[in-house]
Design a protein around this motif. Sequence first.
Motif, short mmCIF file in Angstrom:
data_model
loop_
_atom_site.label_atom_id
_atom_site.label_comp_id
_atom_site.label_asym_id
_atom_site.label_seq_id
_atom_site.Cartn_x
_atom_site.Cartn_y
_atom_site.Cartn_z
N TYR A 166 0.84 -1.19 0.00
CA TYR A 166 0.00 0.00 0.00
C TYR A 166 0.88 1.25 0.00
O TYR A 166 1.80 1.37 0.80
CB TYR A 166 -0.90 0.04 1.24
CG TYR A 166 -1.89 -1.09 1.30
CD1 TYR A 166 -3.11 -1.00 0.64
CD2 TYR A 166 -1.63 -2.24 2.05
CE1 TYR A 166 -4.03 -2.02 0.71
CE2 TYR A 166 -2.54 -3.27 2.11
CZ TYR A 166 -3.74 -3.16 1.45
OH TYR A 166 -4.65 -4.18 1.51
N ARG B 156 -7.19 12.18 0.07
CA ARG B 156 -6.47 10.99 0.49
C ARG B 156 -6.43 10.04 -0.69
O ARG B 156 -7.44 9.88 -1.40
CB ARG B 156 -7.14 10.32 1.67
CG ARG B 156 -6.41 9.07 2.14
CD ARG B 156 -7.09 8.38 3.32
NE ARG B 156 -7.25 9.29 4.43
CZ ARG B 156 -8.41 9.48 5.07
NH1 ARG B 156 -9.48 8.83 4.70
NH2 ARG B 156 -8.49 10.32 6.07
N GLN B 157 -5.28 9.41 -0.90
CA GLN B 157 -5.15 8.43 -1.97
C GLN B 157 -4.38 7.24 -1.42
O GLN B 157 -3.31 7.39 -0.82
CB GLN B 157 -4.42 9.00 -3.18
CG GLN B 157 -4.27 8.00 -4.30
CD GLN B 157 -3.46 8.53 -5.47
OE1 GLN B 157 -2.81 9.56 -5.36
NE2 GLN B 157 -3.51 7.83 -6.57
N GLU C 272 -5.28 -1.33 -7.28
CA GLU C 272 -6.52 -0.69 -6.86
C GLU C 272 -6.23 0.69 -6.32
O GLU C 272 -5.25 0.89 -5.61
CB GLU C 272 -7.23 -1.52 -5.79
CG GLU C 272 -7.71 -2.87 -6.30
CD GLU C 272 -8.37 -3.67 -5.20
OE1 GLU C 272 -9.36 -4.35 -5.50
OE2 GLU C 272 -7.90 -3.62 -4.04
N ASN C 273 -7.08 1.65 -6.65
CA ASN C 273 -6.95 3.02 -6.18
C ASN C 273 -8.15 3.35 -5.29
O ASN C 273 -9.29 3.12 -5.65
CB ASN C 273 -6.93 4.01 -7.36
CG ASN C 273 -5.63 3.94 -8.11
OD1 ASN C 273 -4.59 4.27 -7.57
ND2 ASN C 273 -5.69 3.49 -9.36
N TYR C 274 -7.84 3.91 -4.11
CA TYR C 274 -8.87 4.34 -3.18
C TYR C 274 -8.68 5.82 -2.90
O TYR C 274 -7.55 6.30 -2.80
CB TYR C 274 -8.78 3.56 -1.86
CG TYR C 274 -8.88 2.07 -2.03
CD1 TYR C 274 -10.11 1.45 -2.21
CD2 TYR C 274 -7.74 1.27 -2.02
CE1 TYR C 274 -10.21 0.08 -2.37
CE2 TYR C 274 -7.82 -0.10 -2.17
CZ TYR C 274 -9.05 -0.69 -2.35
OH TYR C 274 -9.13 -2.05 -2.50
N THR C 275 -9.78 6.54 -2.76
CA THR C 275 -9.73 7.97 -2.47
C THR C 275 -10.44 8.25 -1.15
O THR C 275 -10.92 7.33 -0.49
CB THR C 275 -10.39 8.79 -3.59
OG1 THR C 275 -11.78 8.45 -3.65
CG2 THR C 275 -9.73 8.53 -4.94
N ASP D 96 -13.83 6.75 -0.65
CA ASP D 96 -13.93 5.32 -0.36
C ASP D 96 -13.77 5.02 1.13
O ASP D 96 -14.05 3.92 1.58
CB ASP D 96 -12.86 4.54 -1.13
CG ASP D 96 -13.05 4.65 -2.62
OD1 ASP D 96 -14.21 4.54 -3.09
OD2 ASP D 96 -12.05 4.85 -3.34
N GLY D 97 -13.31 6.00 1.90
CA GLY D 97 -13.06 5.79 3.33
C GLY D 97 -14.35 5.77 4.13
O GLY D 97 -15.42 6.18 3.67
N GLN D 98 -14.25 5.26 5.34
CA GLN D 98 -15.39 5.21 6.25
C GLN D 98 -14.97 5.80 7.59
O GLN D 98 -13.86 5.58 8.05
CB GLN D 98 -15.86 3.78 6.46
CG GLN D 98 -16.37 3.12 5.22
CD GLN D 98 -16.81 1.68 5.49
OE1 GLN D 98 -16.79 1.23 6.61
NE2 GLN D 98 -17.21 1.00 4.45
#
Length: 150
Positions: free
Chosen positions: A65, A84-85, A101-104, A107-109
């Motif tokens: 990550y 955030r990435q 995979e890309n999360y921004t 996508d967070g909780q």
Amino acid sequence: MRTPLLLLAALSATACVSTRDRHGYVIERGETELEAMAGVDTRESVLARFGEPSFRPALYDDVWYYASAATNTRAFYQTETMSRQVVAFHFDDDGTVTNVENYTLADGQNINMVDRVTRTRGKELTFLEQLIGGVGQMPGAVDPDAGSGP
């Protein structure tokens, strides 16, 4: 009288200034995003191109990550995360990239932290007892008969 007022005005103005910070992996100039080709790139090529990952699982080395975040802090307000990435590189047993995979920030909780406290044994002291509890106590006296050797 004027100098203290000017000093007070200058100090209060600096309290309103916001501070922007970047944390984690910083994308180099010329890069737009972290990417790797599935089936072509390996752990070694990802490591050579992007450096050490921000974090990886403790027991399995099958995902790396790379995380970065931009925050804005203003005076006494809570820090605000602007972006955030997180990029996850998945590897197979041979060390070849299988998926990226890309999360921004979207996508967070949000996670609500539990505020319960684990009770411990012992006496609970009040603030006043803690404040004056050690007043008047001397360090342990040395017994002259104990000696320091045989």
